[in-house]
Design a protein around this motif. Structure first.
Motif, PDB file in Angstrom:
ATOM      1  N   ILE A 569       0.842  -1.204   0.000  1.00  0.00           N
ATOM      2  CA  ILE A 569       0.000   0.000   0.000  1.00  0.00           C
ATOM      3  C   ILE A 569       0.874   1.250   0.000  1.00  0.00           C
ATOM      4  CG2 ILE A 569      -1.725   1.292   1.325  1.00  0.00           C
ATOM      5  CD1 ILE A 569      -2.785  -1.384   2.366  1.00  0.00           C
ATOM      6  N   ALA A 570       1.976   1.212   0.772  1.00  0.00           N
ATOM      7  CA  ALA A 570       2.899   2.349   0.806  1.00  0.00           C
ATOM      8  C   ALA A 570       3.489   2.619  -0.572  1.00  0.00           C
ATOM      9  CB  ALA A 570       4.005   2.079   1.820  1.00  0.00           C
ATOM     10  N   ALA A 571       3.804   1.546  -1.310  1.00  0.00           N
ATOM     11  CA  ALA A 571       4.348   1.726  -2.666  1.00  0.00           C
ATOM     12  C   ALA A 571       3.343   2.458  -3.549  1.00  0.00           C
ATOM     13  CB  ALA A 571       4.708   0.366  -3.260  1.00  0.00           C
ATOM     14  N   HIS A 572       2.077   2.038  -3.481  1.00  0.00           N
ATOM     15  CA  HIS A 572       1.043   2.655  -4.329  1.00  0.00           C
ATOM     16  C   HIS A 572       0.765   4.100  -3.913  1.00  0.00           C
ATOM     17  CE1 HIS A 572      -0.645  -1.652  -5.132  1.00  0.00           C
ATOM     18  NE2 HIS A 572       0.411  -1.373  -5.882  1.00  0.00           N
ATOM     19  N   TYR A 573       0.567   4.311  -2.622  1.00  0.00           N
ATOM     20  CA  TYR A 573       0.226   5.662  -2.152  1.00  0.00           C
ATOM     21  C   TYR A 573       1.398   6.613  -2.374  1.00  0.00           C
ATOM     22  CZ  TYR A 573      -1.367   9.349   1.050  1.00  0.00           C
ATOM     23  OH  TYR A 573      -1.750  10.555   1.611  1.00  0.00           O
ATOM     24  N   GLY A 574       2.618   6.133  -2.114  1.00  0.00           N
ATOM     25  CA  GLY A 574       3.796   6.965  -2.344  1.00  0.00           C
ATOM     26  C   GLY A 574       3.934   7.364  -3.804  1.00  0.00           C
ATOM     27  N   GLU A 575       3.665   6.425  -4.719  1.00  0.00           N
ATOM     28  CA  GLU A 575       3.773   6.748  -6.142  1.00  0.00           C
ATOM     29  C   GLU A 575       2.760   7.823  -6.545  1.00  0.00           C
ATOM     30  OE1 GLU A 575       3.903   4.594 -10.535  1.00  0.00           O
ATOM     31  OE2 GLU A 575       4.100   3.400  -8.699  1.00  0.00           O
ATOM     32  N   LEU A 576       1.529   7.717  -6.010  1.00  0.00           N
ATOM     33  CA  LEU A 576       0.533   8.742  -6.324  1.00  0.00           C
ATOM     34  C   LEU A 576       0.997  10.108  -5.817  1.00  0.00           C
ATOM     35  CD1 LEU A 576      -3.253   8.714  -6.267  1.00  0.00           C
ATOM     36  CD2 LEU A 576      -2.119  10.339  -4.748  1.00  0.00           C
ATOM     37  N   LEU A 577       1.507  10.147  -4.580  1.00  0.00           N
ATOM     38  CA  LEU A 577       1.998  11.413  -4.032  1.00  0.00           C
ATOM     39  C   LEU A 577       3.146  11.969  -4.881  1.00  0.00           C
ATOM     40  CD1 LEU A 577       1.939  10.455  -0.240  1.00  0.00           C
ATOM     41  CD2 LEU A 577       0.448  12.132  -1.352  1.00  0.00           C
ATOM     42  N   TRP A 578       4.026  11.094  -5.321  1.00  0.00           N
ATOM     43  CA  TRP A 578       5.181  11.523  -6.102  1.00  0.00           C
ATOM     44  C   TRP A 578       4.753  12.178  -7.420  1.00  0.00           C
ATOM     45  CZ3 TRP A 578      10.283  11.823  -4.934  1.00  0.00           C
ATOM     46  CH2 TRP A 578      11.150  12.055  -5.997  1.00  0.00           C
ATOM     47  N   VAL A 579       3.858  11.512  -8.140  1.00  0.00           N
ATOM     48  CA  VAL A 579       3.480  12.021  -9.464  1.00  0.00           C
ATOM     49  C   VAL A 579       2.569  13.246  -9.365  1.00  0.00           C
ATOM     50  CG1 VAL A 579       3.725   9.738 -10.524  1.00  0.00           C
ATOM     51  CG2 VAL A 579       1.465  10.502  -9.731  1.00  0.00           C
ATOM     52  N   THR A 580       1.993  13.453  -8.186  1.00  0.00           N
ATOM     53  CA  THR A 580       1.143  14.652  -8.018  1.00  0.00           C
ATOM     54  C   THR A 580       1.907  15.788  -7.341  1.00  0.00           C
ATOM     55  OG1 THR A 580       0.244  13.742  -5.948  1.00  0.00           O
ATOM     56  CG2 THR A 580      -1.017  13.351  -7.976  1.00  0.00           C
ATOM     57  N   GLY A 581       3.202  15.638  -7.173  1.00  0.00           N
ATOM     58  CA  GLY A 581       4.043  16.730  -6.695  1.00  0.00           C
ATOM     59  C   GLY A 581       4.335  16.750  -5.220  1.00  0.00           C
ATOM     60  N   ALA A 582       3.759  15.850  -4.441  1.00  0.00           N
ATOM     61  CA  ALA A 582       4.015  15.823  -2.991  1.00  0.00           C
ATOM     62  C   ALA A 582       5.174  14.870  -2.716  1.00  0.00           C
ATOM     63  CB  ALA A 582       2.759  15.402  -2.241  1.00  0.00           C
ATOM     64  N   GLN A 583       6.368  15.239  -3.210  1.00  0.00           N
ATOM     65  CA  GLN A 583       7.488  14.307  -3.207  1.00  0.00           C
ATOM     66  C   GLN A 583       8.063  14.077  -1.811  1.00  0.00           C
ATOM     67  OE1 GLN A 583      10.176  15.778  -6.228  1.00  0.00           O
ATOM     68  NE2 GLN A 583       8.789  15.181  -7.885  1.00  0.00           N
ATOM     69  N   GLN A 584       8.104  15.080  -0.982  1.00  0.00           N
ATOM     70  CA  GLN A 584       8.609  14.888   0.379  1.00  0.00           C
ATOM     71  C   GLN A 584       7.692  13.949   1.165  1.00  0.00           C
ATOM     72  OE1 GLN A 584       9.322  18.544   2.468  1.00  0.00           O
ATOM     73  NE2 GLN A 584      10.048  17.523   4.320  1.00  0.00           N
ATOM     74  N   GLN A 585       6.391  14.127   0.990  1.00  0.00           N
ATOM     75  CA  GLN A 585       5.431  13.241   1.668  1.00  0.00           C
ATOM     76  C   GLN A 585       5.528  11.818   1.125  1.00  0.00           C
ATOM     77  OE1 GLN A 585       1.405  14.692   1.550  1.00  0.00           O
ATOM     78  NE2 GLN A 585       0.589  12.995   2.768  1.00  0.00           N
ATOM     79  N   GLU A 596       8.562  -1.244   7.965  1.00  0.00           N
ATOM     80  CA  GLU A 596       7.769  -2.442   8.223  1.00  0.00           C
ATOM     81  C   GLU A 596       8.275  -3.641   7.423  1.00  0.00           C
ATOM     82  OE1 GLU A 596       5.301  -2.643  10.479  1.00  0.00           O
ATOM     83  OE2 GLU A 596       5.793  -0.574  11.024  1.00  0.00           O
ATOM     84  N   HIS A 597       8.877  -3.384   6.273  1.00  0.00           N
ATOM     85  CA  HIS A 597       9.291  -4.474   5.376  1.00  0.00           C
ATOM     86  C   HIS A 597      10.545  -4.008   4.632  1.00  0.00           C
ATOM     87  CE1 HIS A 597       7.848  -8.248   3.378  1.00  0.00           C
ATOM     88  NE2 HIS A 597       8.723  -7.848   2.461  1.00  0.00           N
ATOM     89  N   ALA A 598      11.685  -4.174   5.279  1.00  0.00           N
ATOM     90  CA  ALA A 598      12.922  -3.567   4.787  1.00  0.00           C
ATOM     91  C   ALA A 598      13.326  -4.036   3.394  1.00  0.00           C
ATOM     92  CB  ALA A 598      14.056  -3.838   5.773  1.00  0.00           C
ATOM     93  N   ILE A 603       8.426  -1.778  -3.251  1.00  0.00           N
ATOM     94  CA  ILE A 603       8.875  -0.402  -3.019  1.00  0.00           C
ATOM     95  C   ILE A 603      10.184  -0.151  -3.758  1.00  0.00           C
ATOM     96  CG2 ILE A 603       9.694   1.242  -1.298  1.00  0.00           C
ATOM     97  CD1 ILE A 603       7.684   0.151   0.666  1.00  0.00           C
ATOM     98  N   ARG A 604      11.120  -1.118  -3.692  1.00  0.00           N
ATOM     99  CA  ARG A 604      12.397  -0.952  -4.390  1.00  0.00           C
ATOM    100  C   ARG A 604      12.184  -0.795  -5.893  1.00  0.00           C
ATOM    101  NH1 ARG A 604      15.592   0.688  -0.350  1.00  0.00           N
ATOM    102  NH2 ARG A 604      15.582  -0.785   1.395  1.00  0.00           N
ATOM    103  N   ALA A 605      11.263  -1.596  -6.434  1.00  0.00           N
ATOM    104  CA  ALA A 605      10.984  -1.499  -7.874  1.00  0.00           C
ATOM    105  C   ALA A 605      10.363  -0.153  -8.213  1.00  0.00           C
ATOM    106  CB  ALA A 605      10.069  -2.643  -8.292  1.00  0.00           C
ATOM    107  N   THR A 606       9.495   0.336  -7.349  1.00  0.00           N
ATOM    108  CA  THR A 606       8.864   1.641  -7.576  1.00  0.00           C
ATOM    109  C   THR A 606       9.910   2.748  -7.571  1.00  0.00           C
ATOM    110  OG1 THR A 606       6.813   0.872  -6.544  1.00  0.00           O
ATOM    111  CG2 THR A 606       7.124   3.253  -6.709  1.00  0.00           C
ATOM    112  N   LEU A 607      10.799   2.724  -6.591  1.00  0.00           N
ATOM    113  CA  LEU A 607      11.846   3.741  -6.501  1.00  0.00           C
ATOM    114  C   LEU A 607      12.751   3.718  -7.732  1.00  0.00           C
ATOM    115  CD1 LEU A 607      12.863   3.308  -2.745  1.00  0.00           C
ATOM    116  CD2 LEU A 607      11.413   5.089  -3.726  1.00  0.00           C
ATOM    117  N   GLN A 608      13.067   2.517  -8.174  1.00  0.00           N
ATOM    118  CA  GLN A 608      13.934   2.387  -9.343  1.00  0.00           C
ATOM    119  C   GLN A 608      13.238   2.911 -10.599  1.00  0.00           C
ATOM    120  OE1 GLN A 608      15.264  -1.627 -10.015  1.00  0.00           O
ATOM    121  NE2 GLN A 608      16.774  -1.024 -11.572  1.00  0.00           N
TER     122      GLN A 608
END
Length: 617
Positions: A569-585, A596-598, A603-608
């Motif tokens: 869920i963090a991967a999905h929500y973070g990606e939405l925030l990133w593409v909508t300009g809320a990059q720090q969040q 929670e899941h090192a 998440i690693r794939a999303t960041l890459q």
């Protein structure tokens, strides 16, 4: 006070065995010349008083229990009417002897028929009572009722016969008939036993409960000061789901009789079954002030402490109970399990081992001893305990744990061999054990072996939705998406309201097959079925994100993340925030997911993919 026995209440064992009763048998009376003397001299026969009778229900954990004292027996004997004179022919005496000796030889049907025939011919209350006793022991309730009615005709004012008939009618679920005799019993002795009637009826058909409640309510109009009637009505109201009325009835009984134990106990149980456990605990503490040695309330208090997260206090309460009642194996089990939860491993082990030695609660003791042995670093001992668990709800988890231990120590094939042998020795559990086998193979990455086993089960039972769902999950792990889609569609066909299958298929269509329009109706239906599921909320939010509808996606993904900070869920929500300009969040959300899941691959794939450096601010 009249002290009734509970020999005919459902699930209560007879107190007087027709072949080995402590009551003087008719054979003994005949052989000592008492009845024979009555024949020769015309004098009355004196019925022997039973040495063992059950008392009024004690209401510990059931509505029936207890033993009489000599004093209560004497009181009971004092109110019994004098027996009527009896005279028998020699043939009738021989017939009675024959019936009694048949009972001694455990030829109960012959004894029953003999006594009943003699009772019908003579109308003698003692013979009728014996016929009722033997019939009741055999579970021949119509014959027992027939005999008791003969007894009633001879002694209409004998409280014992009314109690006997009340029990017999309760056993046959003729509750209104039982009520009539309990009412007469109250008139004769002043004692009320309506709670027992209501408790028995509360397990019956709803229509019977309503009829009895109506009858009790009518009696309350004319007898409003009887706490037993109010309590009985409360029991029936509670059984019908009318808890507010039930509580009012219990409170009315307690207003009339503040020390009424039945009303206090039933009120406590009802409160304990509700949502406010602390209110229940407060009431139970009040009851124990008046009745400090009431075992049932002490046990209920200990359970309520556990239900209100006062685990250490609950452990102390069960320890005190175990000290007071060392022979109660259920209390010992509860103590051992609480210690298990508190990770008092050695204390729990010692108590459960003691329980194992008693022979009581064997499956639970073995299962938790196995888990404790694992905690204590003794895998071979744990395996020994698990392997001994037989048919019970602990059977599957115990043998799954055993197989997992074998897989860890000796390899997956040894675990598979163990489960295969278990299937052969427990053919009634073949399918369940094969599911365990397939699950273990999946855990160890042997997907084809798992798939083959699920397919075998489906071939034998093509409508087993659970197994089809499991195969779909394995197919997804194997990247066999056509089989996964086929299986999930079949599950939904069999179970249209299976929210897990709807979500699994919908998410796969979104994330793997890019058929978002097909996925939306499935995910919307799943969310209606399970509106607070973070997995389903995330799936629907992700579908809207993939469609570019960020306005609908954001509140859904945020809500899912707020419920549980799962890494996917963090991967999905973070990606939405990133593409909508809320990059720090977005970075903050991803960091939470990684905490929670090192090693989160998603998440690693999303960041890459987004070319994000987590160290950058």
């Amino acid at each position: 006070m009249f002290t009734p026995s509970l020999t005919a209440v459902p699930n209560a064992a007879p107190l007087l065995h027709p072949a080995s009763s402590k009551r003087a048998s008719l054979a003994q009376l005949l052989l000592t010349g008492i009845l024979l003397g009555g024949v020769l001299s015309g004098c009355a026969t004196q019925k022997a008083q039973p040495e063992d009778q059950a008392t009024e229900p004690s209401l510990n954990d059931t509505a029936t229990a207890g033993t009489t004292t000599a004093a209560t027996q004497a009181e009971s004997a004092a109110i019994e009417p004098k027996p009527k004179p009896a005279s028998f022919s020699q043939g009738e005496l021989l017939e009675l002897l024959s019936a009694e000796f048949a009972g001694q030889r455990q030829q109960f049907e012959r004894a029953r028929d003999g006594y009943l025939a003699a009772a019908e011919r003579t109308g003698n209350p003692q013979i009728a009572a014996r016929a009722a006793q033997v019939s009741q022991y055999m579970g021949s309730y119509p014959q027992a009722t027939q005999a008791a009615r003969i007894w009633l005709a001879a002694e209409p004012d004998n409280p014992e016969v009314h109690w006997q008939l009340a029990q017999l009618y309760m056993s046959q679920r003729l509750f209104l008939n039982a009520l009539e005799h309990l009412s007469v019993l109250q008139d004769l002795t002043g004692d009320s036993h309506y709670e027992l009637l209501a408790s028995t009826a509360s397990l019956g058909a709803e229509s019977d409960r309503k009829k009895l409640l109506d009858a009790l309510s009518q009696r309350l109009v004319t007898t409003p000061n009887n706490p037993s009637l109010w309590t009985a009505a409360g029991i029936l109201e509670q059984s019908l789901g009318n808890n507010t009325s039930a509580l009012n009835h219990y409170n009315q009984a307690l207003t009339l009789a503040p020390d009424s134990l039945p009303a206090a106990v039933f009120k406590a149980r009802m409160l304990a079954s509700g949502a406010d456990k602390r209110a229940a605990l407060t009431w139970v503490d009040q009851v124990l002030v008046q009745h400090p040695d009431h075992k049932g309330m002490e046990v209920l208090r200990a359970r309520l402490l556990l239900n209100t997260d006062q685990t250490e206090a609950a452990r102390q309460a069960f320890e005190d109970l175990h000290r007071s009642y060392p022979g109660d194996h259920t209390i010992l089990l509860s103590l051992g399990l609480i210690e298990f939860e508190l990770e008092l491993n050695q204390d729990s082990y010692n108590h459960l081992l003691g329980l194992l030695e008693t022979g009581a609660h064997q499956p639970q003791a073995l299962y938790y001893l196995g888990q404790l042995s694992e905690r204590l670093g003794k895998p071979d001992q744990a395996l020994s305990y698990y392997a001994q668990v037989e048919d019970s709800r602990e059977f599957m988890p115990a043998h799954l744990n055993a197989a997992a231990l074998l897989a860890e120590q000796q390899g997956i094939q040894r675990a598979v061999d163990y489960l295969t042998a278990l299937r052969q020795s427990h053919p009634d559990k073949h399918n369940e054990l094969m599911v365990l086998e397939a699950s273990l193979l999946t855990d160890y990455g042997h997907f084809q072996g798992a798939l083959d086993r699920y397919t075998h089960l489906i071939d034998n039972n093509p409508n087993d939705a659970k197994v089809i769902y499991y195969r779909a999950l394995v197919a997804e792990r194997m990247n066999n998406l056509p089989l996964m889609e086929q299986d999930l569609e079949r599950v939904i066909e069999l179970q249209p309201d299976n929210a897990d299958a709807l979500n699994a298929l919908g998410y796969t269509l979104v994330d793997r097959l890019h058929r978002i329009e097909d996925a939306l109706p499935l995910l919307k239906r799943a969310l209606v079925l399970r509106p607070n599921s973070p997995a389903i909320i995330d799936s629907l939010g992700w579908a809207y994100f993939k469609l570019g509808d960020y306005q609908q996606a954001e509140p859904l993904l945020q809500r899912a993340f707020n419920i549980v900070a799962d890494h996917e869920i963090a991967a999905h929500y973070g990606e939405l925030l990133w593409v909508t300009g809320a990059q720090q969040q977005a970075r903050k959300v991803w960091r939470t997911g990684l905490r929670e899941h090192a090693d989160s691959a998603i998440i690693r794939a999303t960041l890459q993919r987004l070319k994000v450096e987590m160290d950058a601010e």
